[in-house]
Scaffold this active site. Structure first.
Site, mmCIF file in Angstrom:
data_model
loop_
_atom_site.group_PDB
_atom_site.id
_atom_site.type_symbol
_atom_site.label_atom_id
_atom_site.label_comp_id
_atom_site.label_asym_id
_atom_site.label_seq_id
_atom_site.Cartn_x
_atom_site.Cartn_y
_atom_site.Cartn_z
ATOM 1 N N SER A 7 -41.041 35.703 -28.607
ATOM 2 C CA SER A 7 -42.178 36.273 -27.874
ATOM 3 C C SER A 7 -42.042 35.961 -26.393
ATOM 4 O O SER A 7 -42.194 34.804 -25.972
ATOM 5 C CB SER A 7 -43.495 35.705 -28.401
ATOM 6 O OG SER A 7 -44.543 36.146 -27.564
ATOM 7 N N HIS A 32 -40.221 40.164 -29.148
ATOM 8 C CA HIS A 32 -41.626 40.450 -29.421
ATOM 9 C C HIS A 32 -42.344 40.553 -28.078
ATOM 10 O O HIS A 32 -42.295 39.621 -27.258
ATOM 11 C CB HIS A 32 -42.197 39.313 -30.271
ATOM 12 C CG HIS A 32 -43.606 39.510 -30.717
ATOM 13 N ND1 HIS A 32 -43.945 40.264 -31.821
ATOM 14 C CD2 HIS A 32 -44.776 39.043 -30.213
ATOM 15 C CE1 HIS A 32 -45.264 40.246 -31.986
ATOM 16 N NE2 HIS A 32 -45.796 39.526 -31.010
ATOM 17 N N ASP A 34 -45.902 41.198 -26.243
ATOM 18 C CA ASP A 34 -47.352 41.156 -26.466
ATOM 19 C C ASP A 34 -48.077 41.944 -25.386
ATOM 20 O O ASP A 34 -48.090 41.550 -24.223
ATOM 21 C CB ASP A 34 -47.827 39.697 -26.440
ATOM 22 C CG ASP A 34 -47.419 38.952 -27.689
ATOM 23 O OD1 ASP A 34 -47.744 39.421 -28.789
ATOM 24 O OD2 ASP A 34 -46.764 37.897 -27.552
ATOM 25 N N MET A 36 -51.519 43.087 -23.941
ATOM 26 C CA MET A 36 -52.946 42.696 -23.995
ATOM 27 C C MET A 36 -53.709 43.408 -22.884
ATOM 28 O O MET A 36 -53.228 43.481 -21.749
ATOM 29 C CB MET A 36 -53.084 41.187 -23.804
ATOM 30 C CG MET A 36 -52.281 40.369 -24.790
ATOM 31 S SD MET A 36 -52.708 38.626 -24.649
ATOM 32 C CE MET A 36 -51.451 37.873 -25.685
ATOM 33 N N HIS A 65 -46.407 44.523 -29.794
ATOM 34 C CA HIS A 65 -47.634 44.117 -30.486
ATOM 35 C C HIS A 65 -48.787 44.516 -29.580
ATOM 36 O O HIS A 65 -49.033 43.868 -28.556
ATOM 37 C CB HIS A 65 -47.556 42.606 -30.730
ATOM 38 C CG HIS A 65 -48.798 41.989 -31.262
ATOM 39 N ND1 HIS A 65 -48.978 40.621 -31.339
ATOM 40 C CD2 HIS A 65 -49.941 42.527 -31.766
ATOM 41 C CE1 HIS A 65 -50.170 40.354 -31.852
ATOM 42 N NE2 HIS A 65 -50.782 41.500 -32.108
ATOM 43 N N MET A 67 -52.313 44.624 -28.460
ATOM 44 C CA MET A 67 -53.642 44.027 -28.559
ATOM 45 C C MET A 67 -54.519 44.765 -27.547
ATOM 46 O O MET A 67 -54.841 44.241 -26.477
ATOM 47 C CB MET A 67 -53.553 42.525 -28.262
ATOM 48 C CG MET A 67 -52.941 41.739 -29.410
ATOM 49 S SD MET A 67 -52.306 40.115 -28.921
ATOM 50 C CE MET A 67 -50.689 40.581 -28.364
ATOM 51 N N MET A 136 -51.489 37.526 -38.301
ATOM 52 C CA MET A 136 -51.781 36.600 -37.195
ATOM 53 C C MET A 136 -52.117 35.223 -37.767
ATOM 54 O O MET A 136 -52.988 35.097 -38.639
ATOM 55 C CB MET A 136 -52.966 37.087 -36.362
ATOM 56 C CG MET A 136 -52.715 38.317 -35.511
ATOM 57 S SD MET A 136 -51.258 38.251 -34.430
ATOM 58 C CE MET A 136 -51.619 36.827 -33.394
ATOM 59 N N ASP A 174 -47.245 35.507 -36.716
ATOM 60 C CA ASP A 174 -47.325 35.349 -35.255
ATOM 61 C C ASP A 174 -48.440 34.381 -34.874
ATOM 62 O O ASP A 174 -49.608 34.621 -35.187
ATOM 63 C CB ASP A 174 -47.600 36.745 -34.651
ATOM 64 C CG ASP A 174 -47.647 36.751 -33.131
ATOM 65 O OD1 ASP A 174 -47.359 35.723 -32.503
ATOM 66 O OD2 ASP A 174 -47.969 37.827 -32.583
#
Ligand code: DX5
Ligand code: ZN
Length: 225
Positions: A7, A32, A34, A36, A65, A67, A136, A174
């Site tokens: 990540s 990975h 993220d 957001m 991913h 979010m 998660m 994760d």
């Protein structure tokens, strides 16, 4: 196959290309990423331009991913930027089946993410469509949080459903997955292991990845009773 999805949230963003090279040398086979938005989670990270910048510097698949409150609005942008896998949160998709169809339509591997409070059984109808389920093991939004053991039962439940339904989706986990927690998640049945703060550390990143994978593979080779 047990894989480390490093990540980049925990990487040194001023030297991202170097950081990616280090985890790749250490054996990570997935990156990975993220995403957001400051609404679905109380933090903001990066968007399609960063994915686009990563694309030419690595051959590793980019596992995005999302979010965000409105993932449907960004599927095309991330696909064009070079994302290979896209995971969307069950909690924000009113038409989850349609969203997954769109992800596939744009050439990415589809996945659904479950927050700690979300039931595995909410996915039964869409499991046949999925490349993987992302469980998660922290509440999303920040790296470096403590692993929540409730994720272990969810992973085991997914393994059961996969067997019962004759499917072959993968199980990713994760949050708080580190050298001291990785064996449990592998024993429960996860095979895509996201780790950020356990891997990226100045001067130690490559070795951290090597050691993490050694522990994960050792746990994976022990038959579970
Ligand atoms: C948290 C993110 C994670 C995060 C994990 O919301 O989805 O991917 O980077 O970080 P660690 O491995 O530090 O828990
Ligand atoms: Zn993540």
């Amino acid at each position: 196959m047990i894989e480390l999805a490093a990540s980049i949230l925990a990487a040194d963003f001023a030297h991202l290309a170097d950081e990616v090279a280090l985890v790749e040398r250490g054996g990570a086979t997935i990156l990975h990423v993220d995403i957001m938005d400051g609404h679905f989670v109380p933090n903001i990270t990066f968007g399609p331009p960063v994915v686009k910048a990563l694309r030419p510097i690595t051959k590793l698949p980019l596992d995005c991913h999302l979010m965000v409150e409105n993932p449907d609005d960004f599927i095309q942008d991330f696909a064009e930027a070079g994302a290979d896998m896209m995971s969307v949160h069950q909690e924000v998709c009113r038409h989850l089946h349609r969203t997954l169809q769109q992800i596939v339509h744009h050439g990415m591997l589809p996945a659904v993410v479950l927050n700690p409070a979300t039931l595995v059984d909410t996915l039964v109808e869409v499991l046949p469509m999925l490349h993987h389920v992302l469980v998660m093991s922290v509440n999303p939004g920040f790296g470096g949080q403590k692993f929540l053991p409730l994720a272990l039962d969810k992973i085991a439940h997914l393994v059961e459903l996969r067997d019962e339904m004759g499917l072959n989706f993968r199980i990713e986990v994760d949050g708080g997955v580190a050298h001291d927690t990785v064996a449990q998640v592998v024993e429960a049945g996860a095979d895509m292991l996201v780790a950020g703060s356990a891997i990226f550390s100045p001067g130690k990143t490559e070795q951290n990845a090597v050691e993490f994978l050694k522990l994960a593979r050792a746990a994976g080779s022990v038959p579970v009773a």
